[in-house]
Design a protein around this motif. Structure first.
Motif, mmCIF file in Angstrom:
data_model
loop_
_atom_site.group_PDB
_atom_site.id
_atom_site.type_symbol
_atom_site.label_atom_id
_atom_site.label_comp_id
_atom_site.label_asym_id
_atom_site.label_seq_id
_atom_site.Cartn_x
_atom_site.Cartn_y
_atom_site.Cartn_z
ATOM 1 N N PRO A 108 0.826 -1.230 0.180
ATOM 2 C CA PRO A 108 -0.019 -0.057 0.181
ATOM 3 C C PRO A 108 0.829 1.246 -0.034
ATOM 4 C CG PRO A 108 -0.860 -1.730 1.503
ATOM 5 C CD PRO A 108 0.352 -2.145 1.158
ATOM 6 N N ALA A 109 1.906 1.419 0.842
ATOM 7 C CA ALA A 109 2.778 2.573 0.813
ATOM 8 C C ALA A 109 3.408 2.681 -0.627
ATOM 9 C CB ALA A 109 3.969 2.371 1.890
ATOM 10 N N ALA A 110 3.963 1.839 -1.256
ATOM 11 C CA ALA A 110 4.378 1.804 -2.647
ATOM 12 C C ALA A 110 3.379 2.429 -3.537
ATOM 13 C CB ALA A 110 5.084 0.524 -3.064
ATOM 14 N N LEU A 111 2.185 1.884 -3.554
ATOM 15 C CA LEU A 111 1.094 2.559 -4.693
ATOM 16 C C LEU A 111 0.814 3.811 -4.277
ATOM 17 C CD1 LEU A 111 -1.346 -0.684 -4.146
ATOM 18 C CD2 LEU A 111 -0.203 0.054 -6.441
ATOM 19 N N ASP A 112 0.998 4.244 -3.054
ATOM 20 C CA ASP A 112 0.463 5.618 -2.553
ATOM 21 C C ASP A 112 1.585 6.407 -2.533
ATOM 22 O OD1 ASP A 112 -1.607 7.286 -2.103
ATOM 23 O OD2 ASP A 112 -1.385 7.202 -0.110
ATOM 24 N N GLU A 113 2.822 6.018 -2.932
ATOM 25 C CA GLU A 113 3.908 6.942 -2.855
ATOM 26 C C GLU A 113 3.711 8.046 -3.927
ATOM 27 O OE1 GLU A 113 8.879 6.556 -3.535
ATOM 28 O OE2 GLU A 113 7.554 5.003 -3.649
ATOM 29 N N ASP A 114 4.197 9.298 -3.559
ATOM 30 C CA ASP A 114 4.066 10.362 -4.626
ATOM 31 C C ASP A 114 5.398 10.194 -5.497
ATOM 32 O OD1 ASP A 114 4.315 12.433 -6.210
ATOM 33 O OD2 ASP A 114 3.314 13.825 -4.400
ATOM 34 N N VAL A 115 5.189 10.025 -6.928
ATOM 35 C CA VAL A 115 6.369 9.799 -7.565
ATOM 36 C C VAL A 115 6.426 10.823 -8.813
ATOM 37 C CG1 VAL A 115 6.549 7.163 -7.210
ATOM 38 C CG2 VAL A 115 5.074 7.973 -9.175
ATOM 39 N N GLY A 116 5.517 11.686 -8.335
ATOM 40 C CA GLY A 116 5.674 12.937 -9.408
ATOM 41 C C GLY A 116 4.914 12.694 -10.503
ATOM 42 N N ALA A 117 4.252 11.736 -10.640
ATOM 43 C CA ALA A 117 3.078 11.406 -11.842
ATOM 44 C C ALA A 117 2.008 12.649 -11.864
ATOM 45 C CB ALA A 117 2.547 10.056 -11.766
ATOM 46 N N PHE A 118 1.234 12.692 -12.787
ATOM 47 C CA PHE A 118 0.292 13.721 -13.006
ATOM 48 C C PHE A 118 -0.449 13.700 -11.783
ATOM 49 C CE2 PHE A 118 -0.064 14.040 -18.020
ATOM 50 C CZ PHE A 118 1.161 14.465 -18.102
ATOM 51 N N PHE A 119 -0.908 12.633 -11.368
ATOM 52 C CA PHE A 119 -1.738 12.292 -10.139
ATOM 53 C C PHE A 119 -0.993 11.710 -8.932
ATOM 54 C CE2 PHE A 119 -4.634 12.872 -13.757
ATOM 55 C CZ PHE A 119 -5.299 14.061 -13.283
ATOM 56 N N GLY A 120 0.188 12.010 -8.903
ATOM 57 C CA GLY A 120 0.894 11.837 -7.744
ATOM 58 C C GLY A 120 1.506 10.341 -7.723
ATOM 59 N N SER A 121 0.884 9.365 -7.396
ATOM 60 C CA SER A 121 1.160 8.150 -7.416
ATOM 61 C C SER A 121 0.556 7.248 -8.204
ATOM 62 C CB SER A 121 0.658 7.569 -5.854
ATOM 63 O OG SER A 121 -0.594 7.715 -5.713
ATOM 64 N N ILE A 122 0.966 5.783 -8.117
ATOM 65 C CA ILE A 122 0.274 4.890 -8.863
ATOM 66 C C ILE A 122 -1.156 4.622 -8.595
ATOM 67 C CG2 ILE A 122 0.228 2.279 -9.432
ATOM 68 C CD1 ILE A 122 3.138 2.305 -9.044
ATOM 69 N N LEU A 123 -1.491 4.715 -7.261
ATOM 70 C CA LEU A 123 -2.887 4.649 -6.906
ATOM 71 C C LEU A 123 -3.750 5.692 -7.092
ATOM 72 C CD1 LEU A 123 -4.742 2.846 -5.236
ATOM 73 C CD2 LEU A 123 -4.346 4.155 -3.335
ATOM 74 N N GLY A 124 -2.888 7.151 -7.093
ATOM 75 C CA GLY A 124 -3.646 8.187 -7.608
ATOM 76 C C GLY A 124 -4.165 8.146 -9.208
ATOM 77 N N THR A 125 -3.135 7.629 -9.932
ATOM 78 C CA THR A 125 -3.583 7.601 -11.388
ATOM 79 C C THR A 125 -4.347 6.588 -11.747
ATOM 80 O OG1 THR A 125 -1.238 8.131 -11.637
ATOM 81 C CG2 THR A 125 -2.277 7.281 -13.670
ATOM 82 N N LEU A 126 -4.399 5.403 -10.869
ATOM 83 C CA LEU A 126 -5.423 4.364 -11.175
ATOM 84 C C LEU A 126 -6.878 4.950 -10.772
ATOM 85 C CD1 LEU A 126 -3.809 1.200 -9.959
ATOM 86 C CD2 LEU A 126 -4.532 1.709 -12.331
ATOM 87 N N ASN A 127 -6.945 5.935 -9.607
ATOM 88 C CA ASN A 127 -8.312 6.438 -9.242
ATOM 89 C C ASN A 127 -8.644 7.254 -10.246
ATOM 90 O OD1 ASN A 127 -9.474 5.968 -6.590
ATOM 91 N ND2 ASN A 127 -7.297 5.508 -6.019
ATOM 92 N N HIS A 128 -7.655 8.184 -11.028
ATOM 93 C CA HIS A 128 -8.063 9.164 -11.892
ATOM 94 C C HIS A 128 -8.667 8.432 -12.904
ATOM 95 C CE1 HIS A 128 -7.960 12.629 -14.630
ATOM 96 N NE2 HIS A 128 -7.227 11.845 -15.408
#
Length: 177
Positions: free
Chosen positions: A30-50
């Motif tokens: 969960p921490a790796a999924l939610d880590e802000d990696v500088g993507a448009f929507f922050g994280s992998i989870l943020g981008t999947l949600n978007h």
């Protein structure tokens, strides 16, 4: 191949790729999924949600087309996201369950399209409340292009973490003649 058949192919591709992406992403903590990696929507989870947020917004607009697509009733029953970076689910498993439902609705919707309806227009309000009227077929094309754009970002982020989502080319689903 007709435009309608192309949309069915894109719906199949969307479903196939989402399953591949979610299978790979589910291997991360969960921490790796939610880590802000500088993507448009922050994280992998943020981008999947978007991606899911945008799909729900667009599919609810499509459901209001004068031809009425009952295949989208399940999406109409979902809460309309209020913003493009909304987090629908913090848990990848719950997000994946909703993704599967939406992908099934997209495929049913694509199968229900007619060549005639693709030439019509759709009037809608954007997320800022601004009215628009655009060609329905081209709006559907936008839905699929948007998904592909952000899934490409996710596959890169997964690859950087040593996860392989497998083949990603639409070519894999194009039938041989």
């Amino acid at each position: 191949m007709s435009l309608k058949n192309s949309f069915t192919l894109m719906a199949q591709y969307n479903q196939w790729m989402n399953e591949s992406v979610y299978s790979a992403a589910s291997q991360l903590s969960p921490a790796a999924l939610d880590e802000d990696v500088g993507a448009f929507f922050g994280s992998i989870l943020g981008t999947l949600n978007h991606i899911l947020v945008a799909d729900i917004i667009w599919l609810q607009r499509f459901a209001k087309h004068p031809d009425k697509f009952s295949e989208l009733d399940i999406v109409m029953a979902m809460s309309l996201p209020k913003k493009l970076d909304e987090t629908l689910f913090e848990d990848i498993g719950l997000l994946r369950e909703q993704r599967v439902k939406v992908d099934e609705a997209i495929l049913a919707f694509a199968n229900a399209l007619s060549s005639e309806v693709l030439t019509t227009d759709l009037s809608f309000l954007d997320t800022a409340g601004v009215p628009h009227t655009k060609n329905f077929g081209q709006l559907i094309l936008h839905l699929f292009n948007h998904q592909t754009h952000h899934r490409g970002q996710i596959t890169t982020l997964l690859s950087q973490r040593g996860l392989d989502v497998g083949a990603t080319d639409l070519l894999e689903l194009i039938p041989a003649l």
